[in-house]
Design a protein around this motif. Sequence first.
Motif, short mmCIF file in Angstrom:
data_model
loop_
_atom_site.label_atom_id
_atom_site.label_comp_id
_atom_site.label_asym_id
_atom_site.label_seq_id
_atom_site.Cartn_x
_atom_site.Cartn_y
_atom_site.Cartn_z
N ASP A 164 4.44 6.44 13.67
CA ASP A 164 4.15 6.54 12.24
C ASP A 164 2.66 6.89 12.15
O ASP A 164 1.80 6.06 12.42
CB ASP A 164 4.47 5.23 11.52
CG ASP A 164 4.23 5.37 10.03
OD1 ASP A 164 4.49 6.45 9.48
OD2 ASP A 164 3.75 4.40 9.42
N ASP A 180 5.21 1.40 14.86
CA ASP A 180 4.51 1.20 13.58
C ASP A 180 3.68 -0.08 13.69
O ASP A 180 3.89 -0.88 14.61
CB ASP A 180 5.53 1.07 12.44
CG ASP A 180 4.91 1.36 11.07
OD1 ASP A 180 3.72 1.72 11.00
OD2 ASP A 180 5.63 1.21 10.07
N GLU A 181 2.74 -0.26 12.75
CA GLU A 181 1.91 -1.47 12.79
C GLU A 181 1.90 -2.11 11.41
O GLU A 181 2.14 -1.44 10.41
CB GLU A 181 0.50 -1.17 13.27
CG GLU A 181 -0.42 -0.48 12.26
CD GLU A 181 -0.13 0.97 12.06
OE1 GLU A 181 0.30 1.64 13.01
OE2 GLU A 181 -0.33 1.46 10.93
N GLU A 201 8.51 5.78 8.84
CA GLU A 201 9.35 4.57 8.74
C GLU A 201 10.53 4.79 7.80
O GLU A 201 11.51 4.05 7.87
CB GLU A 201 8.51 3.35 8.32
CG GLU A 201 7.93 3.40 6.92
CD GLU A 201 6.62 4.18 6.83
OE1 GLU A 201 6.22 4.80 7.85
OE2 GLU A 201 6.03 4.22 5.75
MG MG Z 1 2.61 2.69 9.44
#
Ligand code: MG
Length: 283
Positions: free
Chosen positions: A180, A77-78, A209
């Motif tokens: 994600d 994820d970021e 998430e």
């Molecule tokens: Mg994300």
Amino acid sequence: MNQTVSLSLTPKQIQDLKHQYAQKLAKSANAYVDGMIQIDGCTITIYTSGKVVMQGPEAQSIASAYLPKLFAQAGSDEVGTGDYFGPVVVCAAYVDDKIMEKLKDLPITDSKVLTDPVILDIAPKIMKAVPYSALIVENTKYNEIQATHNLNAIKALLHNQAYIHLKKKLRDLPPLTVVDQFTPEGLYYRYIKDEPMIIRGLHFETKAESKYPAVAIASIIARYKFLKVWEKMESDFDFTFPKGASDLVDEAGRRFLDRFGEEKLHQVAKVHFKTTQKIKSTE
Ligand code: MG
């Protein structure tokens, strides 16, 4: 090496076992033995109780198909892409049963529902237990890359890179590796098509998430790294930056520009946001 493996199998598993080796299945004079299977490297004894004993040099490898599978997954994820100020951080992380057991007292959930103080408290504990790779793109670098890449292309390059590092740490990624989703799978691979190494077999899912602990953990670690850069920015400039993008951010942007000038703005902000034009035009 001779091995002995003792298993307790369900009636269904015993049926499968007998079916798989139907040609080799023999009866036994022993009343407690339901059947015997003699194959290369292994003798399998099936007891009427449901107990199965495998003996021979191949026992372990034949038994492995009947052992309970460990839960294992990787996810990425970021954070920071919606914040005018601060870096972009991408993280990929791995978890399995054993690791989750160590983290069972911590709130492993989407980082967006956790407060910053909670993230700062739990992330270091998580990072000690979890193999992960986190990439931090500070603003100067981000603005440079952004001049030639759109945001989803940047994300795709970073997710791929994080998985390359994670794969090196683990030797291999688990079959379930979840991104994600920020762009459809086809576009993701198009963005990274010229990369020297491309991690394939990824599963793309939106809102991952909140469904996959590995993605939740990746988002918590990414958020933590983001907050640490944020702390440093605030102390370096002795300036309080607001998060996100809002009127409050515009106002802080104007004050920052006033005090430090446009060159410094490139070190703390994502200058392609509309915010930049807004704060420059009303200087
Ligand atoms: Mg994300």
